[in-house]
Design an enzyme around this catalytic site. Structure first.
Site, PDB file in Angstrom:
ATOM      1  N   GLY A 287      51.789  48.772  42.847  1.00  0.00           N
ATOM      2  CA  GLY A 287      51.555  48.264  41.496  1.00  0.00           C
ATOM      3  C   GLY A 287      50.131  48.572  41.052  1.00  0.00           C
ATOM      4  O   GLY A 287      49.866  49.516  40.312  1.00  0.00           O
ATOM      5  N   ARG A 288      49.197  47.770  41.575  1.00  0.00           N
ATOM      6  CA  ARG A 288      47.804  47.821  41.132  1.00  0.00           C
ATOM      7  C   ARG A 288      47.231  49.240  41.028  1.00  0.00           C
ATOM      8  O   ARG A 288      46.608  49.615  40.035  1.00  0.00           O
ATOM      9  CB  ARG A 288      46.942  47.025  42.128  1.00  0.00           C
ATOM     10  CG  ARG A 288      45.485  46.931  41.765  1.00  0.00           C
ATOM     11  CD  ARG A 288      44.681  46.325  42.916  1.00  0.00           C
ATOM     12  NE  ARG A 288      45.284  45.122  43.430  1.00  0.00           N
ATOM     13  CZ  ARG A 288      45.104  43.900  42.908  1.00  0.00           C
ATOM     14  NH1 ARG A 288      44.300  43.739  41.897  1.00  0.00           N
ATOM     15  NH2 ARG A 288      45.719  42.843  43.432  1.00  0.00           N
ATOM     16  N   TYR A 328      41.218  34.505  42.248  1.00  0.00           N
ATOM     17  CA  TYR A 328      40.837  35.214  43.481  1.00  0.00           C
ATOM     18  C   TYR A 328      39.345  35.550  43.534  1.00  0.00           C
ATOM     19  O   TYR A 328      38.946  36.424  44.303  1.00  0.00           O
ATOM     20  CB  TYR A 328      41.557  36.577  43.588  1.00  0.00           C
ATOM     21  CG  TYR A 328      43.004  36.634  43.220  1.00  0.00           C
ATOM     22  CD1 TYR A 328      43.941  35.801  43.818  1.00  0.00           C
ATOM     23  CD2 TYR A 328      43.453  37.589  42.314  1.00  0.00           C
ATOM     24  CE1 TYR A 328      45.277  35.907  43.489  1.00  0.00           C
ATOM     25  CE2 TYR A 328      44.795  37.708  41.986  1.00  0.00           C
ATOM     26  CZ  TYR A 328      45.702  36.852  42.581  1.00  0.00           C
ATOM     27  OH  TYR A 328      47.020  36.969  42.255  1.00  0.00           O
ATOM     28  N   CYS A 353      39.666  25.092  27.674  1.00  0.00           N
ATOM     29  CA  CYS A 353      39.134  23.782  28.067  1.00  0.00           C
ATOM     30  C   CYS A 353      39.311  23.566  29.562  1.00  0.00           C
ATOM     31  O   CYS A 353      40.063  22.675  30.001  1.00  0.00           O
ATOM     32  CB  CYS A 353      39.839  22.693  27.270  1.00  0.00           C
ATOM     33  SG  CYS A 353      39.594  22.944  25.522  1.00  0.00           S
ATOM     34  N   TYR A 382      47.925  42.983  36.782  1.00  0.00           N
ATOM     35  CA  TYR A 382      47.828  41.543  37.002  1.00  0.00           C
ATOM     36  C   TYR A 382      46.898  40.891  35.976  1.00  0.00           C
ATOM     37  O   TYR A 382      46.037  40.067  36.313  1.00  0.00           O
ATOM     38  CB  TYR A 382      47.365  41.240  38.444  1.00  0.00           C
ATOM     39  CG  TYR A 382      48.290  41.867  39.469  1.00  0.00           C
ATOM     40  CD1 TYR A 382      49.571  41.367  39.676  1.00  0.00           C
ATOM     41  CD2 TYR A 382      47.913  43.003  40.190  1.00  0.00           C
ATOM     42  CE1 TYR A 382      50.440  41.961  40.592  1.00  0.00           C
ATOM     43  CE2 TYR A 382      48.776  43.604  41.096  1.00  0.00           C
ATOM     44  CZ  TYR A 382      50.030  43.074  41.291  1.00  0.00           C
ATOM     45  OH  TYR A 382      50.892  43.658  42.184  1.00  0.00           O
TER      46      TYR A 382
HETATM   47  C1  LIG Z   1      56.713  42.799  47.827  1.00  0.00           C
HETATM   48  C2  LIG Z   1      55.614  43.431  47.039  1.00  0.00           C
HETATM   49  N1  LIG Z   1      55.621  44.766  46.902  1.00  0.00           N
HETATM   50  C3  LIG Z   1      54.660  45.386  46.190  1.00  0.00           C
HETATM   51  C4  LIG Z   1      53.616  44.687  45.602  1.00  0.00           C
HETATM   52  C5  LIG Z   1      52.584  45.442  44.846  1.00  0.00           C
HETATM   53  O1  LIG Z   1      51.307  45.306  45.361  1.00  0.00           O
HETATM   54  P1  LIG Z   1      50.099  46.101  44.717  1.00  0.00           P
HETATM   55  O2  LIG Z   1      50.123  45.826  43.260  1.00  0.00           O
HETATM   56  O3  LIG Z   1      48.911  45.550  45.372  1.00  0.00           O
HETATM   57  O4  LIG Z   1      50.300  47.551  45.021  1.00  0.00           O
HETATM   58  C6  LIG Z   1      53.565  43.300  45.737  1.00  0.00           C
HETATM   59  C7  LIG Z   1      52.447  42.542  45.183  1.00  0.00           C
HETATM   60  O5  LIG Z   1      51.800  41.783  45.821  1.00  0.00           O
HETATM   61  C8  LIG Z   1      54.591  42.652  46.471  1.00  0.00           C
HETATM   62  O6  LIG Z   1      54.596  41.329  46.631  1.00  0.00           O
END
Ligand SMILES: Cc1ncc(COP(=O)(O)O)c(C=O)c1O
Length: 402
Positions: A287-288, A328, A353, A382
């Site tokens: 994802g990230r 975080y 607030c 995120y």
């Molecule tokens: C099961 C699972 N796969 C993939 C991801 C994607 O992680 P990232 O965005 O750090 O690559 C997450 C996120 O924590 C996750 O929980």
């Protein structure tokens, strides 16, 4: 142009006094000229570039984009057009993916709390793979698939019990984690699978956490999981893919994309080395790393308040749109859209607030005045996907730069 020169660049710089983000002069953008609420400006080009990086990775079977990191439909459609799959964690995310053109066979379904309704939907629509995270979940899946008399392909999300050395709130593979099965659960899992006519084991999966900076931890996780994969496969011949999860981190203080590319290359080399003797298909769920760099949040300084020890910049955007610093202690660089001479130390806060609505307790920035605009960097992952309507502050408005 060489491959590296297209990838090595500073995402932010100033031309005269004007902030340029990936070639776009933000202050001159019509959305900033007509500013009436905080914005999220997306560069799809940066996402496309990362998809291209992944596609260079020859051993990779499929990239499943972790939808939870970014719900933007324009970005999701781009990812779909490139032939990627998705990793989802709820029926809501499945429905979003389907709306964006993904097919059930593109969907990998993770998550610790899948409801009966979600499992029925996954079976009815024959999704690609459902990752099981507990014995109780597997029992529920077996029961529902028996009732429906329909097959389901599953993966076992196994906990490699490695320390991802990331923030504890995003480490997911420690022994008492709510995520994933432990190896000691395996014999019970195998008995359940042997007795089931409809649940077919296709994959062994792990995900060690998010924002993992030290790539050697992925090597450690693979070296723990590979023998387990082979052992399970020797008893379940249906197993034919190894799911390596996501979690690759990036340095939020450094905006030279060459350094991202270097980190990505390290991970790719680890997988190429450690998996070269495995003919099986392998998946990642990233994802990230795909989207964090692709957006900036633009906000306006509403007030500058002097207290005994601080100069507090009060922005019109807060933790309802960007929770990571509060959740975080995450760092997001702040760049003024117009550079003024001189530096000053600021505490940067949102309007909500809550005393914890603080982006930076103390950061040195070029001088800012009330009414000035700032860009908050790396807001593509995120951020808006975690937004809430707390205090009924507006959710950032999406603007597409290219
Ligand atoms: C099961 C699972 N796969 C993939 C991801 C994607 O992680 P990232 O965005 O750090 O690559 C997450 C996120 O924590 C996750 O929980």
């Amino acid at each position: 142009m060489s491959e590296m020169s297209t990838k090595s660049r500073e995402l932010f710089h100033y031309q005269h006094d004007s902030l340029i983000f990936n070639g776009h002069a933000l202050f001159d953008h019509v959305a900033v000229k007509n500013y009436d609420q905080p914005l999220l400006l997306h560069s799809s080009e940066l996402v496309q570039e990362r998809i291209n990086w992944v596609k260079e990775w020859k051993n990779l079977g499929q990239l499943h984009f972790a939808v939870k990191s970014n719900y933007d439909e324009t970005i999701l459609k781009l990812i779909q057009k490139n032939g990627c799959g998705v990793d989802v964690v709820s029926l809501g995310e499945i429905q979003l993916a389907l709306r964006c053109g993904f097919k059930p066979q593109d969907i990998l379904f993770s998550g610790v709390g899948k409801t009966e309704k979600e499992i029925r939907f996954a079976i009815e629509n024959q999704i690609y793979q459902l990752n099981v995270e507990s014995i109780s979940e597997l029992k529920r899946i077996v029961k529902i698939s028996n009732q429906m008399e329909k097959k389901l392909h599953i993966g076992l999300r196994l906990n490699p019990e490695v320390d991802a050395k990331t923030h504890p709130n995003i480490a997911t593979a420690l022994e008492d984690s709510k995520f994933g099965l432990n190896t000691r659960d395996l014999s019970e899992v195998e008995t359940l699978l042997e007795d089931s006519k409809y649940v077919i084991l296709k994959s062994i999966s792990f995900h060690i956490g998010s924002q993992v900076m030290d790539t050697s931890i992925f090597r450690e996780a693979v070296s723990k999981m590979k023998p387990i994969y082979k052992d399970i496969k020797s008893r379940f011949s249906s197993v034919d893919r190894f799911d390596l999860g996501g979690g690759l981190g990036l340095n939020y203080r450094d905006h030279n994309t060459a350094n991202d590319y270097e980190r990505w290359t390290q991970l790719r080399q680890i997988y190429e080395e450690t998996l070269s003797d495995m003919p099986d298909y392998f998946l990642v769920e990233i994802g990230r790393f795909m989207v964090a760099r692709s957006a900036v949040m633009v906000a306006q300084v509403q007030y500058i308040k002097k207290t005994k020890n601080k100069t507090i910049l009060i922005l019109d955007v807060g933790m309802n749109n960007l929770l990571r610093p509060m959740l975080y202690q995450a760092y997001h660089q702040i760049y003024p859209l117009k550079l003024r001479a001189g530096k000053h130390s600021y505490m940067v806060v949102g309007p909500l607030c809550e005393s914890s609505d603080v982006f930076h307790a103390d950061i040195e920035l070029n001088i800012l005045h009330e009414g000035d605009f700032v860009a908050i960097a790396d807001a593509g992952a995120y951020t808006k996907s975690m937004a809430s309507n707390y205090n009924l502050q507006p959710i950032v408005k999406d603007i597409y730069l290219d």
